[in-house]
Design a protein around this motif. Structure first.
Motif, PDB file in Angstrom:
ATOM      1  N   VAL A  39       7.494  -1.071 -27.237  1.00  0.00           N
ATOM      2  CA  VAL A  39       6.790  -0.233 -26.270  1.00  0.00           C
ATOM      3  C   VAL A  39       6.604   1.163 -26.840  1.00  0.00           C
ATOM      4  CG1 VAL A  39       6.927   0.834 -23.999  1.00  0.00           C
ATOM      5  CG2 VAL A  39       7.622  -1.549 -24.299  1.00  0.00           C
ATOM      6  N   GLN A  61       0.904  -1.262 -19.876  1.00  0.00           N
ATOM      7  CA  GLN A  61       1.375  -2.416 -19.121  1.00  0.00           C
ATOM      8  C   GLN A  61       2.060  -3.362 -20.092  1.00  0.00           C
ATOM      9  OE1 GLN A  61      -1.444  -4.365 -16.602  1.00  0.00           O
ATOM     10  NE2 GLN A  61       0.143  -5.603 -15.627  1.00  0.00           N
ATOM     11  N   VAL A  62       3.303  -3.713 -19.791  1.00  0.00           N
ATOM     12  CA  VAL A  62       4.107  -4.566 -20.661  1.00  0.00           C
ATOM     13  C   VAL A  62       4.285  -5.928 -19.998  1.00  0.00           C
ATOM     14  CG1 VAL A  62       6.319  -4.850 -21.843  1.00  0.00           C
ATOM     15  CG2 VAL A  62       5.324  -2.566 -21.574  1.00  0.00           C
ATOM     16  N   LEU A  64       6.237  -9.397 -20.187  1.00  0.00           N
ATOM     17  CA  LEU A  64       7.393 -10.090 -20.757  1.00  0.00           C
ATOM     18  C   LEU A  64       7.172 -11.588 -20.604  1.00  0.00           C
ATOM     19  CD1 LEU A  64      10.310  -7.898 -19.360  1.00  0.00           C
ATOM     20  CD2 LEU A  64       9.082  -7.673 -21.526  1.00  0.00           C
ATOM     21  N   LEU A  79      15.089  -3.410 -14.865  1.00  0.00           N
ATOM     22  CA  LEU A  79      13.924  -2.533 -15.029  1.00  0.00           C
ATOM     23  C   LEU A  79      14.181  -1.079 -14.635  1.00  0.00           C
ATOM     24  CD1 LEU A  79      10.908  -4.769 -13.963  1.00  0.00           C
ATOM     25  CD2 LEU A  79      11.629  -4.098 -16.263  1.00  0.00           C
ATOM     26  N   CYS A  97       4.293   3.418 -17.400  1.00  0.00           N
ATOM     27  CA  CYS A  97       4.588   2.110 -18.003  1.00  0.00           C
ATOM     28  C   CYS A  97       4.878   1.112 -16.879  1.00  0.00           C
ATOM     29  CB  CYS A  97       5.787   2.222 -18.939  1.00  0.00           C
ATOM     30  SG  CYS A  97       6.237   0.687 -19.766  1.00  0.00           S
ATOM     31  N   ILE A  99       5.763  -3.012 -16.029  1.00  0.00           N
ATOM     32  CA  ILE A  99       6.301  -4.209 -16.658  1.00  0.00           C
ATOM     33  C   ILE A  99       6.216  -5.388 -15.696  1.00  0.00           C
ATOM     34  CG2 ILE A  99       8.359  -5.278 -17.662  1.00  0.00           C
ATOM     35  CD1 ILE A  99       9.222  -2.552 -18.641  1.00  0.00           C
TER      36      ILE A  99
END
Length: 223
Positions: A39, A61-62, A64, A79, A97, A99
């Motif tokens: 990131v 935007q992450v 997983l 988180l 950010c 997630i």
């Protein structure tokens, strides 16, 4: 366990910088903290490229990703601490950010066509989609080992070639023209795939599993 990361940078409809965001994907995400270097690294690089005239960073935007059986709830519970640590270590220089989790196999399509700018795979694609056929003569082993016949080595080689070709083909559909991909994968220093250079660990694990199986068998007979 490491993973694969997808970075996507999107401008506005006129090709400008406003309204832009970057999407980063971490695959095989057994530990949330493993996503942080990706990131931060991708975000810093993207900041240098896309920093707007207003001085604002893009938003990130992450995603997983792991197989559907993975416990995403455990990851999501981490988180708040992850966000706090990321903000403190980067002194607030990163954009917002976000997630989220995306269950699925990387041997299938994950994203729409031509939606990614950057793909990073770290120590993941050596995991095969399935055990290869023709392992009957590899009794007592869980992978290529000293003493494995050539047919077993060939079976693993063919399975990897099919899986890796599939992986590359799927990602090529998802990456934009001009995009790039960086892959880190386990390797060895010796040409012989059954050498101790890469197989000692698997042989020790196989012996441990056989010992556990023998103990269970003895207990079953006893009772």
């Amino acid at each position: 366990m490491g993973g694969n990361k997808w970075l996507s940078t999107v401008g506005d409809e006129n090709g400008g910088r406003r309204g832009r965001y970057s999407g980063i994907m971490e695959m095989v995400c057994s530990r949330l903290w493993l996503a942080q270097p990706t990131v931060v690294g991708a975000a810093n690089g993207d900041n240098e490229r896309w920093h707007g005239e207003d001085g604002k960073s893009p938003e990130f935007q992450v995603f997983l990703n792991d197989l559907p059986g993975n416990d995403f709830n455990n990851i999501f519970s981490l988180l708040p601490d992850f966000y706090e640590k990321l903000t403190k270590e980067e002194d607030g220089t990163l954009g917002n950010c976000f997630i989220t989790g995306v269950p699925g196999s990387f041997y299938s399509r994950i994203f729409p066509s031509r939606s990614l700018d950057f793909v990073h795979s770290s120590c993941s694609v050596h995991w095969l989609s399935q055990a290869p056929a023709g392992l009957e003569k590899n009794k007592g082993h869980i992978y290529i080992a000293n003493g494995s016949p050539p047919t077993v080595i060939e079976a693993y080689t063919n399975q990897f070639q099919r899986d890796f070709s599939l992986f590359l083909g799927l990602r090529s559909e998802e990456i934009k023209p001009g995009g790039c991909m960086v892959i880190t994968i386990i390797g060895r220093n010796m040409e012989d795939p059954s050498s101790g250079d890469c197989c000692d660990l698997w042989e020790l694990l196989a012996k441990s599993l056989l010992d556990m199986l023998a103990e269970v068998s003895l207990l079953t007979l006893f009772y």
